[in-house]
Scaffold this motif. Sequence first.
Motif, PDB file in Angstrom:
ATOM      1  N   PRO A 137       0.943  -1.221   0.199  1.00 57.25           N
ATOM      2  CA  PRO A 137      -0.091   0.086   0.087  1.00 57.25           C
ATOM      3  C   PRO A 137       0.768   1.380  -0.062  1.00 57.25           C
ATOM      4  N   VAL A 138       0.373   2.340  -0.660  1.00 52.39           N
ATOM      5  CA  VAL A 138       0.949   3.644  -0.688  1.00 52.39           C
ATOM      6  C   VAL A 138       0.007   4.739  -0.901  1.00 52.39           C
ATOM      7  N   SER A 139       0.484   5.922  -0.186  1.00 51.37           N
ATOM      8  CA  SER A 139      -0.246   7.004  -0.454  1.00 51.37           C
ATOM      9  C   SER A 139       0.283   7.692  -1.903  1.00 51.37           C
ATOM     10  N   PHE A 140      -0.531   8.422  -2.473  1.00 54.46           N
ATOM     11  CA  PHE A 140      -0.087   8.610  -3.947  1.00 54.46           C
ATOM     12  C   PHE A 140      -0.966   9.840  -4.239  1.00 54.46           C
ATOM     13  N   LEU A 141      -0.546  10.433  -5.530  1.00 58.37           N
ATOM     14  CA  LEU A 141      -0.753  11.458  -6.113  1.00 58.37           C
ATOM     15  C   LEU A 141      -1.246  11.077  -7.559  1.00 58.37           C
ATOM     16  N   LEU A 142      -2.449  11.228  -8.154  1.00 57.17           N
ATOM     17  CA  LEU A 142      -2.716  11.278  -9.562  1.00 57.17           C
ATOM     18  C   LEU A 142      -2.171  12.545 -10.059  1.00 57.17           C
ATOM     19  N   ASP A 175      -1.768  13.904 -13.651  1.00 51.89           N
ATOM     20  CA  ASP A 175      -2.467  13.746 -15.032  1.00 51.89           C
ATOM     21  C   ASP A 175      -2.725  12.398 -15.114  1.00 51.89           C
ATOM     22  N   GLU A 176      -1.986  11.540 -16.170  1.00 49.93           N
ATOM     23  CA  GLU A 176      -2.436   9.978 -15.933  1.00 49.93           C
ATOM     24  C   GLU A 176      -0.943   9.233 -15.477  1.00 49.93           C
ATOM     25  N   GLU A 177      -0.424   9.693 -14.580  1.00 53.84           N
ATOM     26  CA  GLU A 177       0.658   8.935 -13.927  1.00 53.84           C
ATOM     27  C   GLU A 177       0.405   8.875 -12.280  1.00 53.84           C
ATOM     28  N   VAL A 178       0.364   8.067 -11.566  1.00 54.99           N
ATOM     29  CA  VAL A 178       0.478   7.599 -10.333  1.00 54.99           C
ATOM     30  C   VAL A 178       1.958   7.905  -9.810  1.00 54.99           C
ATOM     31  N   VAL A 179       2.003   8.751  -8.792  1.00 58.57           N
ATOM     32  CA  VAL A 179       3.382   9.230  -8.107  1.00 58.57           C
ATOM     33  C   VAL A 179       3.083   8.700  -6.701  1.00 58.57           C
ATOM     34  N   PHE A 180       4.270   8.268  -6.160  1.00 53.57           N
ATOM     35  CA  PHE A 180       4.473   8.002  -4.870  1.00 53.57           C
ATOM     36  C   PHE A 180       5.838   8.224  -4.347  1.00 53.57           C
ATOM     37  N   GLN A 181       6.004   8.326  -2.816  1.00 52.78           N
ATOM     38  CA  GLN A 181       7.596   8.258  -2.569  1.00 52.78           C
ATOM     39  C   GLN A 181       7.940   7.052  -1.834  1.00 52.78           C
ATOM     40  N   THR A 182       9.116   6.643  -1.818  1.00 49.05           N
ATOM     41  CA  THR A 182       9.561   5.475  -1.082  1.00 49.05           C
ATOM     42  C   THR A 182      10.909   5.612  -0.717  1.00 49.05           C
ATOM     43  N   SER A 183      11.442   4.864   0.108  1.00 45.31           N
ATOM     44  CA  SER A 183      12.970   4.786   0.549  1.00 45.31           C
ATOM     45  C   SER A 183      13.843   4.222  -0.489  1.00 45.31           C
ATOM     46  N   GLY A 184      15.109   4.601  -0.591  1.00 54.06           N
ATOM     47  CA  GLY A 184      16.034   4.020  -1.294  1.00 54.06           C
ATOM     48  C   GLY A 184      16.083   2.522  -1.256  1.00 54.06           C
ATOM     49  N   GLY A 185      15.980   1.974  -0.288  1.00 53.05           N
ATOM     50  CA  GLY A 185      16.203   0.464  -0.180  1.00 53.05           C
ATOM     51  C   GLY A 185      15.080  -0.558  -0.070  1.00 53.05           C
ATOM     52  N   SER A 186      13.752   0.317  -0.335  1.00 53.20           N
ATOM     53  CA  SER A 186      12.817  -0.612  -0.245  1.00 53.20           C
ATOM     54  C   SER A 186      12.354  -1.286  -1.406  1.00 53.20           C
TER      55      SER A 186
END
Length: 140
Positions: free
Chosen positions: A46-51, A53-64
């Motif tokens: 699961p991730v919190s995200f931003l739509l 335009d037509e791309e889903v964008v989310f943040q994550t850590s480098g080693g994930s």
Amino acid sequence: MQRSARPRDEPRELVELDRAACLRLLGTAAVGRVIFTEAALPTAQPVSFLLDDEEVVFQTSGGSKLAVAGRHHVVAFEVDDLDPVTRTGWSVVGVGEAYEVVDPQRLAELAGRIPAPWATGRTGHVISIPLQRLTGRRLG
């Protein structure tokens, strides 16, 4: 007490959604699931995200695991809203080749809009999934 026009256990109609309806519904959600392959097996995070335009964008850590999935791997993204009492709801699934956003201008533009991850320490990388394939269904 108002009675429902249908009994709770009566089947509901399943309707396929067009791309525009899928995008509208994605824009109403705060959390979705990234589905990818780990050790040759499917997994979901699961991730919190931003739509955007037509791309889903989310943040994550480098080693994930999600950062690894973002290295041009084909992934799926799923969001739904289901009510087990009324047996109504919707589900949307997008598929695309995930990539890490590294362009400084785009990162600056996203910085004020992308939601913070719920878990601490998950902001090292910004991953985007262009929704190349998008399907959805509404029940009820």
